[in-house]
Design a protein around this motif. Structure first.
Motif, PDB file in Angstrom:
ATOM      1  N   THR B 170       6.041   0.836 -16.114  1.00 15.12           N
ATOM      2  CA  THR B 170       6.806   2.027 -16.594  1.00 15.12           C
ATOM      3  C   THR B 170       8.541   1.816 -16.625  1.00 15.12           C
ATOM      4  O   THR B 170       9.283   2.172 -17.549  1.00 15.12           O
ATOM      5  CB  THR B 170       6.712   3.115 -15.473  1.00 15.12           C
ATOM      6  OG1 THR B 170       5.382   3.343 -15.096  1.00 15.12           O
ATOM      7  CG2 THR B 170       7.459   4.347 -15.980  1.00 15.12           C
ATOM      8  N   ASP B 171       8.821   0.886 -15.569  1.00 14.32           N
ATOM      9  CA  ASP B 171      10.263   0.297 -15.744  1.00 14.32           C
ATOM     10  C   ASP B 171      10.498  -0.519 -16.878  1.00 14.32           C
ATOM     11  O   ASP B 171      11.696  -0.445 -17.562  1.00 14.32           O
ATOM     12  CB  ASP B 171      10.570  -0.611 -14.414  1.00 14.32           C
ATOM     13  CG  ASP B 171      10.814   0.565 -13.124  1.00 14.32           C
ATOM     14  OD1 ASP B 171      10.985   1.516 -13.318  1.00 14.32           O
ATOM     15  OD2 ASP B 171      10.660  -0.033 -12.088  1.00 14.32           O
ATOM     16  N   TYR B 172       9.516  -1.196 -17.328  1.00 11.40           N
ATOM     17  CA  TYR B 172       9.602  -1.987 -18.397  1.00 11.40           C
ATOM     18  C   TYR B 172       9.905  -0.930 -19.699  1.00 11.40           C
ATOM     19  O   TYR B 172      10.885  -1.303 -20.578  1.00 11.40           O
ATOM     20  CB  TYR B 172       8.322  -2.689 -18.863  1.00 11.40           C
ATOM     21  CG  TYR B 172       8.340  -3.661 -20.111  1.00 11.40           C
ATOM     22  CD1 TYR B 172       8.782  -4.808 -20.068  1.00 11.40           C
ATOM     23  CD2 TYR B 172       7.900  -3.119 -21.439  1.00 11.40           C
ATOM     24  CE1 TYR B 172       8.749  -5.737 -21.314  1.00 11.40           C
ATOM     25  CE2 TYR B 172       7.745  -3.780 -22.550  1.00 11.40           C
ATOM     26  CZ  TYR B 172       8.340  -4.891 -22.322  1.00 11.40           C
ATOM     27  OH  TYR B 172       8.397  -5.933 -23.580  1.00 11.40           O
ATOM     28  N   LEU B 173       9.244  -0.055 -19.901  1.00 12.92           N
ATOM     29  CA  LEU B 173       9.472   1.071 -20.874  1.00 12.92           C
ATOM     30  C   LEU B 173      10.870   1.925 -20.645  1.00 12.92           C
ATOM     31  O   LEU B 173      11.928   1.869 -21.672  1.00 12.92           O
ATOM     32  CB  LEU B 173       8.388   2.136 -20.919  1.00 12.92           C
ATOM     33  CG  LEU B 173       7.125   1.458 -21.414  1.00 12.92           C
ATOM     34  CD1 LEU B 173       5.974   2.230 -21.108  1.00 12.92           C
ATOM     35  CD2 LEU B 173       7.404   1.102 -23.180  1.00 12.92           C
ATOM     36  N   GLU B 180      10.519   9.685 -22.634  1.00 16.10           N
ATOM     37  CA  GLU B 180       9.088  10.427 -22.811  1.00 16.10           C
ATOM     38  C   GLU B 180       7.808   9.438 -22.782  1.00 16.10           C
ATOM     39  O   GLU B 180       7.346   9.314 -23.697  1.00 16.10           O
ATOM     40  CB  GLU B 180       9.272  11.119 -24.209  1.00 16.10           C
ATOM     41  CG  GLU B 180      10.583  11.690 -24.574  1.00 16.10           C
ATOM     42  CD  GLU B 180      10.590  13.257 -24.328  1.00 16.10           C
ATOM     43  OE1 GLU B 180       9.379  13.791 -24.237  1.00 16.10           O
ATOM     44  OE2 GLU B 180      11.522  13.959 -24.315  1.00 16.10           O
ATOM     45  N   ILE B 181       7.588   9.314 -21.299  1.00 12.17           N
ATOM     46  CA  ILE B 181       6.522   8.351 -21.437  1.00 12.17           C
ATOM     47  C   ILE B 181       5.381   8.759 -20.705  1.00 12.17           C
ATOM     48  O   ILE B 181       5.537   9.530 -19.690  1.00 12.17           O
ATOM     49  CB  ILE B 181       6.997   7.116 -20.213  1.00 12.17           C
ATOM     50  CG1 ILE B 181       8.316   6.277 -20.887  1.00 12.17           C
ATOM     51  CG2 ILE B 181       5.890   6.078 -20.225  1.00 12.17           C
ATOM     52  CD1 ILE B 181       9.015   5.653 -19.920  1.00 12.17           C
ATOM     53  N   GLY B 182       4.106   8.736 -21.440  1.00 17.82           N
ATOM     54  CA  GLY B 182       2.851   9.259 -20.549  1.00 17.82           C
ATOM     55  C   GLY B 182       2.037   8.234 -19.950  1.00 17.82           C
ATOM     56  O   GLY B 182       2.211   6.982 -20.141  1.00 17.82           O
ATOM     57  N   PHE B 183       1.058   8.738 -19.145  1.00 17.83           N
ATOM     58  CA  PHE B 183       0.248   7.930 -18.509  1.00 17.83           C
ATOM     59  C   PHE B 183      -1.131   7.924 -18.693  1.00 17.83           C
ATOM     60  O   PHE B 183      -1.523   9.314 -18.289  1.00 17.83           O
ATOM     61  CB  PHE B 183       0.463   7.529 -16.922  1.00 17.83           C
ATOM     62  CG  PHE B 183       0.083   6.545 -16.282  1.00 17.83           C
ATOM     63  CD1 PHE B 183       0.483   5.306 -16.333  1.00 17.83           C
ATOM     64  CD2 PHE B 183      -1.119   7.106 -15.445  1.00 17.83           C
ATOM     65  CE1 PHE B 183      -0.278   4.442 -15.438  1.00 17.83           C
ATOM     66  CE2 PHE B 183      -1.805   6.102 -14.589  1.00 17.83           C
ATOM     67  CZ  PHE B 183      -1.467   4.839 -14.701  1.00 17.83           C
ATOM     68  N   ILE B 184      -2.145   7.078 -19.134  1.00 20.90           N
ATOM     69  CA  ILE B 184      -3.419   7.399 -19.218  1.00 20.90           C
ATOM     70  C   ILE B 184      -3.995   6.763 -18.066  1.00 20.90           C
ATOM     71  O   ILE B 184      -3.969   5.508 -17.801  1.00 20.90           O
ATOM     72  CB  ILE B 184      -4.061   6.796 -20.341  1.00 20.90           C
ATOM     73  CG1 ILE B 184      -3.593   7.288 -21.775  1.00 20.90           C
ATOM     74  CG2 ILE B 184      -5.731   6.966 -20.532  1.00 20.90           C
ATOM     75  CD1 ILE B 184      -3.649   8.776 -21.922  1.00 20.90           C
ATOM     76  N   ALA B 185      -4.576   7.617 -17.123  1.00 21.92           N
ATOM     77  CA  ALA B 185      -4.857   7.218 -15.733  1.00 21.92           C
ATOM     78  C   ALA B 185      -6.358   7.038 -15.541  1.00 21.92           C
ATOM     79  O   ALA B 185      -7.173   7.429 -16.438  1.00 21.92           O
ATOM     80  CB  ALA B 185      -4.608   8.380 -14.767  1.00 21.92           C
ATOM     81  N   GLY B 186      -6.581   6.066 -14.621  1.00 21.28           N
ATOM     82  CA  GLY B 186      -8.108   5.762 -14.530  1.00 21.28           C
ATOM     83  C   GLY B 186      -8.683   6.770 -13.651  1.00 21.28           C
ATOM     84  O   GLY B 186      -8.205   7.836 -13.508  1.00 21.28           O
ATOM     85  N   ALA B 206      11.808   8.415  -9.819  1.00 21.67           N
ATOM     86  CA  ALA B 206      13.060   7.870  -9.437  1.00 21.67           C
ATOM     87  C   ALA B 206      14.356   7.746 -10.349  1.00 21.67           C
ATOM     88  O   ALA B 206      15.461   7.967 -10.354  1.00 21.67           O
ATOM     89  CB  ALA B 206      12.771   6.209  -9.079  1.00 21.67           C
ATOM     90  N   ARG B 207      13.837   8.140 -11.538  1.00 14.93           N
ATOM     91  CA  ARG B 207      14.702   8.355 -12.698  1.00 14.93           C
ATOM     92  C   ARG B 207      14.982   9.772 -13.204  1.00 14.93           C
ATOM     93  O   ARG B 207      15.578  10.270 -14.094  1.00 14.93           O
ATOM     94  CB  ARG B 207      14.128   7.746 -13.811  1.00 14.93           C
ATOM     95  CG  ARG B 207      14.516   6.358 -14.010  1.00 14.93           C
ATOM     96  CD  ARG B 207      16.187   6.084 -14.314  1.00 14.93           C
ATOM     97  NE  ARG B 207      16.254   6.309 -15.702  1.00 14.93           N
ATOM     98  CZ  ARG B 207      16.422   5.429 -16.789  1.00 14.93           C
ATOM     99  NH1 ARG B 207      15.974   4.306 -16.582  1.00 14.93           N
ATOM    100  NH2 ARG B 207      16.579   5.904 -17.977  1.00 14.93           N
ATOM    101  N   GLY B 208      14.252  10.643 -12.134  1.00 13.62           N
ATOM    102  CA  GLY B 208      14.619  12.083 -12.419  1.00 13.62           C
ATOM    103  C   GLY B 208      13.660  12.575 -13.509  1.00 13.62           C
ATOM    104  O   GLY B 208      13.792  13.632 -14.099  1.00 13.62           O
ATOM    105  N   LEU B 209      12.383  12.010 -13.847  1.00 14.96           N
ATOM    106  CA  LEU B 209      11.725  12.414 -14.985  1.00 14.96           C
ATOM    107  C   LEU B 209      10.337  12.863 -14.561  1.00 14.96           C
ATOM    108  O   LEU B 209      10.252  12.453 -13.501  1.00 14.96           O
ATOM    109  CB  LEU B 209      11.609  11.168 -15.807  1.00 14.96           C
ATOM    110  CG  LEU B 209      12.818  10.392 -16.641  1.00 14.96           C
ATOM    111  CD1 LEU B 209      12.423   9.079 -17.243  1.00 14.96           C
ATOM    112  CD2 LEU B 209      13.372  11.555 -17.750  1.00 14.96           C
ATOM    113  N   ALA B 210       9.979  13.930 -15.258  1.00 17.81           N
ATOM    114  CA  ALA B 210       8.738  14.350 -14.916  1.00 17.81           C
ATOM    115  C   ALA B 210       7.461  13.533 -15.337  1.00 17.81           C
ATOM    116  O   ALA B 210       7.416  13.338 -16.676  1.00 17.81           O
ATOM    117  CB  ALA B 210       8.493  15.815 -15.568  1.00 17.81           C
ATOM    118  N   PRO B 211       6.530  13.248 -14.550  1.00 14.01           N
ATOM    119  CA  PRO B 211       5.322  12.749 -15.122  1.00 14.01           C
ATOM    120  C   PRO B 211       4.392  13.302 -15.952  1.00 14.01           C
ATOM    121  O   PRO B 211       4.472  14.548 -15.986  1.00 14.01           O
ATOM    122  CB  PRO B 211       4.614  12.271 -13.734  1.00 14.01           C
ATOM    123  CG  PRO B 211       5.577  12.628 -12.720  1.00 14.01           C
ATOM    124  CD  PRO B 211       6.612  13.328 -13.124  1.00 14.01           C
TER     125      PRO B 211
END
Lengths: 343, 343
Positions: B170-173, B180-186, B206-211
DNA sequence: CTGAAAGCGCTTACAG
DNA sequence: CTGAAAGCGCTTACAG
């Protein structure tokens, strides 16, 4: 640590070991009163029957041996998945062995399986002529050859029509105007390797064309080298048939390494169709085998043998089918970068 | 059919069964004359000791159980390959079980392995809290958790730093201007699933963004659906972290299905790094685990336990490493299709 | 160095 | 319906 045994259960339930054993094995001739007591005792003690002792006494196990030649090949992995599922549903366990295409490892594993008194074996042979196969069958353990035939005529077999796949893949390219067609072969001492090559050779010679091949031994790294070699020897190559899915990875690496575009400069047809094929750039035109159906068939043949329902060997052959995607260029079309011919 | 047994060999060699057994087991206290006769008899009769009887008598086997949760996932396949190799080299066989992420199947297989009196178990748990795990350990059979921790503190464990992988991906992005980063979870009931998600969530908050997440359950088809769902809910998504390699296949299918270009419109970072990753268009930026090293470590821990060399549980954690490829766009760069900003 | 005998933990005719 | 007893094919103290 001190494991609970049948006699502990018997003592607790106030019956004999024989009665406990009968309850365990679903023997109907046990009074329901005693059955309840036994079941209660098993529960209270957390008793787990020792399968080793059971197998020794019964003189057979409920394990089937599955011997594959490359567990990192998705082709076999898919098959194992189906086999394991079907076997589990029928109350069997699976002892999985990976021979790495090594005849010595195959012999060692087959000996082990025989010594383990498994009820049956499904074998993707690294060595079709291995005399150990006959020994296993001689012990009364049925063997089903999977993916590759074995020499022993007593074994059942489930295979694909590999000669035809080699021929069809080549004809597919010939039909699109290619003549400078190379072939990345698998191991030639393995049936899938030699048959696919034979099909390719047949199609080429039928058109009066000379085959041009290199061996990738069913491996990624070997195929990369083989492809580079092929391109060195035949720089005018316009198309390549690749003999299995892992070798495709190597072939594509070699092509990319030289900056050769697929399909613009070189077309690719793959024999096999793993799940990642369509994500590759370009999506690969493939000849696919019905692996899961084949695996289910292998289990079925084995179960028939285990049940003693059949004495004569059966050999079931499945066809490949074409998955047409984007990795082949049609040379009969007008090239984009040339002026149109007049007609 | 009538199998040769130790007493047949004994009769042929004119010695007792005990002597044959001693020769078989390398007992030095046998005269060389007799040893030769026994060896000759074994050879002539083609004798194969019955391992079931041996195991019963010795009260242990030389089999290790390997329980994985998805045999079609290359991650586990690579591990099995290494485990099987190492075990074979040490004279062990492998009983491979596939639980399909099903707790019930895991419990059934662990019970079987206990009943089979295997010497040890390597387990990629579908259910970390399964009480059967404790039962197996209670029988004196060491268990090494692989890929995922289990609840029982007596088990050794070999895992990756999954929280960190989720965070780093996530930090990489974030570092490349994405928000606006999404996550496809297992699967969230599985440690690798929940930990990677936790890392992602941590980095976002940590960046104040909503998952913004959707669950792909470690499966291709589920991930395709989840990705579509995520894009519906958050159409402005510019990047997605995918929680394992199989789910990447589904995510890419969903993106292609909608004609969304990677990385131009949406960037992808994958956790896992299977062999086909670099062939995908575009080659995927991935966080890779040292799977083979991890598998070798698991075997080593198990062998220490089998040899009784260690009593306290060990937990070894491996780091992921970044394989930077072409699936991420840097939003801090000037977009090509816009006029340059003045500065 | 060697063999007779016990025993691993079950199952299964056999007799009742 | 039930139990005592034999036996599956090895290994291993034990005695010599």
């Amino acid at each position: 640590m001190a494991q609970v045994q049948i006699k502990d259960v018997a003592a607790r339930a106030g019956v004999s070991s024989a009665t406990v054993s009968r309850v365990l094995n679903g023997d109907q001739r046990v009074s329901s009163a005693r059955r309840e007591r036994v079941l209660a005792a098993i529960e209270e003690l957390g008793y787990q029957p020792n399968r080793v002792a059971r197998s020794l006494r019964r003189r057979y196990t409920d394990t089937i041996g599955v011997v594959i030649s490359d567990i990192e090949n998705p082709h076999f992995t898919q098959a194992v998945r189906v086999i394991e599922d079907a076997a589990f549903a029928k109350g069997h366990r699976v002892l999985l062995c990976n021979t790495d295409e090594t005849p010595a490892k195959q012999a060692a594993y087959l000996e082990m399986l025989a010594a383990e008194r498994v009820v049956g074996v499904i074998l993707a042979a690294a060595d079709a002529a291995d005399p150990t196969i006959g020994q296993v069958i001689g012990y009364g353990i049925p063997v089903v050859a999977f993916d590759r035939q074995v020499d022993d005529p007593r074994a059942d077999a489930v295979t694909s029509d590999n000669v035809r796949a080699g021929r069809d893949a080549t004809d597919y390219l010939l039909g699109r105007g290619h003549t400078e067609i190379g072939f990345i072969a698998g191991r030639l001492n393995i049936q899938t390797g030699s048959d696919r090559l034979a099909g390719y050779t047949e199609a080429m010679t039928a058109r009066g064309l000379a085959p041009r091949t290199a061996s990738g031994k069913f491996r990624i790294d070997e195929a990369e080298r083989a492809t580079a070699d092929l391109l060195d020897r035949f720089p005018r190559t316009t198309a390549i048939v690749v003999g299995n899915n892992l070798m495709t990875v190597g072939a594509l690496r070699a092509l990319r390494g030289r900056g050769i575009a697929v399909p613009d400069a070189v077309s690719i047809v793959q024999i096999d169709d793993p799940f990642w094929t369509e994500l590759v750039d370009p999506a690969l035109t493939s000849f696919a085998q019905p692996v899961r159906t084949m695996a289910a068939q292998a289990v079925e043949l084995l179960m028939e043998r285990i049940a003693g329902e059949r004495d004569v060997a059966r050999h079931v052959v499945f066809p490949f089918h074409l998955e047409e995607r984007a990795s082949c260029r049609d040379l009969r079309m007008r090239p984009i970068d040339r002026a149109p011919d007049h007609d």
